[in-house]
Design a protein around this motif. Structure first.
Motif, PDB file in Angstrom:
ATOM      1  N   UNK A   4      -8.228  80.409  76.591  1.00 46.52           N
ATOM      2  CA  UNK A   4      -7.248  79.429  77.066  1.00 46.52           C
ATOM      3  C   UNK A   4      -7.591  78.925  78.462  1.00 46.52           C
ATOM      4  N   UNK A   5      -8.022  79.820  79.337  1.00 49.56           N
ATOM      5  CA  UNK A   5      -8.331  79.407  80.704  1.00 49.56           C
ATOM      6  C   UNK A   5      -9.586  78.540  80.728  1.00 49.56           C
ATOM      7  N   UNK A   6     -10.542  78.842  79.847  1.00 53.06           N
ATOM      8  CA  UNK A   6     -11.743  78.018  79.749  1.00 53.06           C
ATOM      9  C   UNK A   6     -11.375  76.608  79.302  1.00 53.06           C
ATOM     10  N   UNK A   7     -10.509  76.511  78.306  1.00 49.46           N
ATOM     11  CA  UNK A   7     -10.055  75.205  77.827  1.00 49.46           C
ATOM     12  C   UNK A   7      -9.336  74.437  78.938  1.00 49.46           C
ATOM     13  N   UNK A   8      -8.514  75.137  79.706  1.00 52.79           N
ATOM     14  CA  UNK A   8      -7.757  74.502  80.778  1.00 52.79           C
ATOM     15  C   UNK A   8      -8.678  73.978  81.877  1.00 52.79           C
ATOM     16  N   UNK A   9      -9.685  74.762  82.242  1.00 49.25           N
ATOM     17  CA  UNK A   9     -10.618  74.357  83.288  1.00 49.25           C
ATOM     18  C   UNK A   9     -11.423  73.137  82.848  1.00 49.25           C
ATOM     19  N   UNK A  10     -11.845  73.120  81.595  1.00 48.97           N
ATOM     20  CA  UNK A  10     -12.584  71.959  81.093  1.00 48.97           C
ATOM     21  C   UNK A  10     -11.703  70.710  81.109  1.00 48.97           C
ATOM     22  N   UNK A  37      -4.192  72.625  92.573  1.00 49.23           N
ATOM     23  CA  UNK A  37      -2.743  72.797  92.465  1.00 49.23           C
ATOM     24  C   UNK A  37      -2.286  72.671  91.018  1.00 49.23           C
ATOM     25  N   UNK A  38      -2.885  71.746  90.294  1.00 52.02           N
ATOM     26  CA  UNK A  38      -2.551  71.581  88.877  1.00 52.02           C
ATOM     27  C   UNK A  38      -2.927  72.834  88.089  1.00 52.02           C
ATOM     28  N   UNK A  39      -4.095  73.386  88.399  1.00 58.45           N
ATOM     29  CA  UNK A  39      -4.518  74.628  87.733  1.00 58.45           C
ATOM     30  C   UNK A  39      -3.534  75.761  87.992  1.00 58.45           C
ATOM     31  N   UNK A  40      -3.129  75.898  89.248  1.00 55.04           N
ATOM     32  CA  UNK A  40      -2.209  76.981  89.611  1.00 55.04           C
ATOM     33  C   UNK A  40      -0.918  76.871  88.820  1.00 55.04           C
ATOM     34  N   UNK A  41      -0.351  75.680  88.750  1.00 53.69           N
ATOM     35  CA  UNK A  41       0.908  75.491  88.035  1.00 53.69           C
ATOM     36  C   UNK A  41       0.748  75.715  86.531  1.00 53.69           C
ATOM     37  N   UNK A  42      -0.350  75.228  85.976  1.00 50.31           N
ATOM     38  CA  UNK A  42      -0.556  75.371  84.534  1.00 50.31           C
ATOM     39  C   UNK A  42      -0.912  76.796  84.129  1.00 50.31           C
TER      40      UNK A  42
END
Length: 399
Positions: free
Chosen positions: A277-283, A209-214
């Motif tokens: 950016x998405x790689x950074x967010x997932x990490x 859920x946090x990933x979806x919102x971010x």
């Protein structure tokens, strides 16, 4: 044959062919009966043809004079959609429908073949007809390019019947026209457990859920506001079964979660920026929630780019046939994608959008909708545009 007689024949033929293909749709890579019918129609016209791969059909019309080679392309595949249009010629195949106008494209190119055959004396070169499979899968154009069949083309025209344009009009733009789609998938792995003892588990729904919102904030915060970028998350699930639902049971802490989405851009720089950016967010999610992650990221096709010189010839052809008012000035580039882009990388190419919207005749639904339909006058307009553009291109470029 007199022009008036030819025009009447072409109009009736185009509608007949469209309705045949509409009633008998086939999915990408499986268009065997569609290809057979195309070949049968070409045989009746005395036009040579060949198969490329399983279901691509390529044919050649040689003019009375030597010159350059122009290609005309139509996609022939349907979609896995259960039709609900209610038309008399509705799909006979359960769960498969021409919901994007490819039946009209195929009918229009066959109609153009009849026109060009009748006007061979005006062709100053060669016209190559490409009946392409598997556009919806993003595979058909790659197969034709890989076969070498377009290596000798000097230019290529594709059309798309488009319900964002009024019937009777064409939109012909220059430069970037359709976006490049990226498919991304993110999977999270934690530790399942009982809902009464979440401290003994590692939940994956909360980090998902946090990933979806971010992810939604990426476009607004990380990209130039003038950039053409669209992000959509289309599917999520959690648990052991890949179902379109979130959670296995109300009292189970889910140990697995997954999402799929798409990014649409017009340039490689924006695509690469998003990947970083998405790689950074997932990490970051991994560190924050203690889960493991996997990221899949793939560019499906490049962006469609219209060669400015071809676009100029296309506009001149449109005005020649139907007057200045027939040129749509409003559509602009769109975030949809098309594997026609593969040809744009190989040879000067142009995609023209033929208007299919006529609200007074029929209710207009979006492409890929189960009630999708278009004004069948668009088939006739597309056919004459195909043919006249080929003649004009060869006469102008052959000088």
């Amino acid at each position: 044959m007199l022009d008036s007689e030819l025009k009447k024949e072409i109009k009736e033929y185009g509608v007949s062919m469209r309705r045949h293909f509409h009633q008998n749709p086939e999915l990408g890579g499986q268009e065997f009966e569609t290809a057979k019918r195309i070949e049968a129609e070409l045989d009746l016209l005395g036009i040579e043809h060949e198969r490329v791969g399983d279901t691509n059909v390529i044919s050649t019309i040689q003019g009375k004079r030597d010159g350059k080679i122009i290609g005309l392309r139509a996609d022939i595949d349907a979609l896995p959609v259960q039709e609900e249009s209610g038309v008399a010629y509705q799909s006979k195949i359960p769960g498969i429908m021409h919901a994007c106008g490819h039946d009209g494209h195929t009918a229009a190119l066959l109609s153009a073949a009849k026109i060009l055959t009748a006007r061979k004396d005006e062709i100053a070169g060669t016209v190559k007809l490409l009946f392409q499979s598997a556009e919806e899968l993003g595979l058909g154009a790659k197969a034709i390019v890989g076969s070498g069949e377009i290596d000798n083309l000097d230019g290529l025209l594709g059309i798309h019947i488009w319900n964002d344009v009024d019937s009777g009009k064409l939109y012909i733009g220059s430069g970037e026209q359709m976006a490049s789609p990226v498919e991304f998938r993110i999977s999270l792995e934690g530790k399942g457990g009982h809902g009464s003892a979440s401290h003994q588990a590692t939940d994956t729904i909360v980090p998902l859920a946090s990933l979806i919102m971010n992810l939604q904030s990426l476009v607004s915060m990380e990209f130039n506001p003038m950039s053409d970028v669209v992000l959509t998350i289309g599917r999520i699930f959690s648990g052991e079964n890949e179902e379109v639902r979130l959670g296995e049971c109300y009292n189970i802490v889910s140990g697995r979660a997954y999402l799929e989405g798409t990014l649409r851009t017009f340039n490689d720089e924006d695509t690469e920026r998003f990947r970083e950016k998405i790689l950074r967010m997932v990490k970051g999610i991994e560190m924050l929630y203690g889960v493991k992650s996997e990221l899949f990221f793939e560019t499906r096709v490049p962006a469609v780019y219209n060669d400015p010189e071809l676009a100029n010839i296309g506009c001149e052809t449109c005005v020649e046939l139907w007057g200045e008012a027939s040129l749509d000035k409003e559509l602009g580039k769109c975030m949809a994608s098309e594997d026609f882009a593969e040809y744009c990388k190989k040879t000067p190419s142009m995609m023209a959008f033929v208007g299919g919207r006529y609200e007074e005749k029929l209710k207009c639904y979006p492409h890929h909708n189960s009630r999708f339909n278009f004004d069948e006058d668009a088939i006739d307009q597309a056919a004459w545009f195909y043919a006249q553009f080929a003649i004009d291109y060869l006469n102008k470029k052959g000088r």
